[in-house]
Scaffold this motif. Structure first.
Motif, PDB file in Angstrom:
ATOM      1  N   GLN A  34      36.049   3.444  46.052  1.00 48.23           N
ATOM      2  CA  GLN A  34      36.223   3.234  44.617  1.00 48.23           C
ATOM      3  C   GLN A  34      35.118   3.923  43.831  1.00 48.23           C
ATOM      4  OE1 GLN A  34      38.703   1.334  42.764  1.00 48.23           O
ATOM      5  NE2 GLN A  34      37.744   2.523  41.166  1.00 48.23           N
ATOM      6  N   TYR A  85      39.352  -3.496  39.246  1.00 43.05           N
ATOM      7  CA  TYR A  85      40.732  -3.912  39.060  1.00 43.05           C
ATOM      8  C   TYR A  85      40.880  -5.356  39.533  1.00 43.05           C
ATOM      9  CZ  TYR A  85      40.919  -2.536  43.989  1.00 43.05           C
ATOM     10  OH  TYR A  85      40.659  -2.394  45.320  1.00 43.05           O
ATOM     11  N   THR A  87      43.280  -8.745  40.946  1.00 42.43           N
ATOM     12  CA  THR A  87      44.289  -9.006  41.981  1.00 42.43           C
ATOM     13  C   THR A  87      45.671  -8.663  41.449  1.00 42.43           C
ATOM     14  OG1 THR A  87      42.911 -10.750  42.919  1.00 42.43           O
ATOM     15  CG2 THR A  87      45.240 -10.782  43.503  1.00 42.43           C
ATOM     16  N   ASP A  89      46.411  -6.355  39.246  1.00 40.46           N
ATOM     17  CA  ASP A  89      46.524  -4.896  39.274  1.00 40.46           C
ATOM     18  C   ASP A  89      46.863  -4.403  40.680  1.00 40.46           C
ATOM     19  OD1 ASP A  89      45.777  -4.745  36.574  1.00 40.46           O
ATOM     20  OD2 ASP A  89      43.652  -4.556  37.087  1.00 40.46           O
ATOM     21  N   ALA A  90      46.180  -4.964  41.685  1.00 43.10           N
ATOM     22  CA  ALA A  90      46.426  -4.561  43.068  1.00 43.10           C
ATOM     23  C   ALA A  90      47.845  -4.911  43.491  1.00 43.10           C
ATOM     24  CB  ALA A  90      45.409  -5.216  43.993  1.00 43.10           C
ATOM     25  N   GLY A  93      50.182  -2.438  41.885  1.00 43.65           N
ATOM     26  CA  GLY A  93      50.079  -1.188  42.635  1.00 43.65           C
ATOM     27  C   GLY A  93      50.828  -1.267  43.963  1.00 43.65           C
ATOM     28  N   ALA A  94      50.695  -2.393  44.649  1.00 42.47           N
ATOM     29  CA  ALA A  94      51.410  -2.572  45.919  1.00 42.47           C
ATOM     30  C   ALA A  94      52.916  -2.569  45.693  1.00 42.47           C
ATOM     31  CB  ALA A  94      50.971  -3.863  46.589  1.00 42.47           C
ATOM     32  N   SER A 135      51.016   4.766  43.055  1.00 45.81           N
ATOM     33  CA  SER A 135      50.461   3.424  42.849  1.00 45.81           C
ATOM     34  C   SER A 135      48.998   3.437  42.401  1.00 45.81           C
ATOM     35  CB  SER A 135      50.586   2.607  44.133  1.00 45.81           C
ATOM     36  OG  SER A 135      49.710   3.088  45.130  1.00 45.81           O
ATOM     37  N   TYR A 139      45.300   0.658  40.266  1.00 46.03           N
ATOM     38  CA  TYR A 139      44.099   0.039  40.810  1.00 46.03           C
ATOM     39  C   TYR A 139      42.968   1.040  41.069  1.00 46.03           C
ATOM     40  CZ  TYR A 139      45.983   1.378  45.395  1.00 46.03           C
ATOM     41  OH  TYR A 139      46.487   2.077  46.448  1.00 46.03           O
TER      42      TYR A 139
END
Length: 170
Positions: A34, A85, A87, A89-90, A93-94, A135, A139
């Protein structure tokens, strides 16, 4: 990867003005993925942003001790290993990654069944890297400028498309 290894990515004037402070603030420790993405995005901004170029020119011309704002921002971004980011956001993205992979795989399977085996296999092989790139704005590259995101995500996507196109022609 360390900050000193990323320093050459920044414009010469920026390195002359902020380079030592940058390296000192970030330190010689290994950076997380990151942090590397953030610093590469910062380098892209330094090359493309008029305001960054103007601030470097102004501080060099004035021979001031400016740069406190940039140093403060670097400390906030690099001094911690916590991601920028949430949770949510993740998870978004997932979801984008899974959805895009599913669509590309389904399209590849449909192409195979319709007699376009080369296109079908290419789409199926393209599914994971393309969905990963799609994705990332949710994130990994969240908070970077649109220019930095365009370069960090657009260039690899174009390369994937070109490789896929060439693969169907061979």
């Amino acid at each position: 990867m360390t900050a000193r290894q990323l320093l050459p990515l920044y414009p010469r004037a920026w390195r002359e003005r902020y380079g030592e402070e940058f390296a000192e603030c970030v330190g010689d420790r290994r950076l997380s993925a990151q942090q590397v993405i953030d610093l590469v995005g910062g380098a892209l901004d330094a090359w493309t942003s008029r305001s960054v170029r103007a601030s470097v020119r102004g501080s060099v011309a004035e021979n001031s001790t400016g740069g406190a704002t940039m140093v403060h921002q670097l400390k906030l971004k690099c001094a911690t290993r916590t991601p920028n980011y949430t949770t949510k956001d993740a998870l978004i993205g997932a979801g984008v990654m899974i959805g895009a992979a599913f669509v590309l795989l389904a399209t590849g399977i449909a192409a195979n069944r319709s007699g376009n085996a080369a296109v079908g296999e290419t789409l199926k092989g393209f599914a994971f890297p393309a969905s990963m790139l799609l994705s990332m704005p949710f994130y990994l590259t969240k908070g970077l400028s649109w220019r930095a995101q365009t370069v960090l995500l657009g260039v690899p996507m174009v390369i994937l498309i070109v490789i896929s196109y060439v693969a169907t022609r061979i």
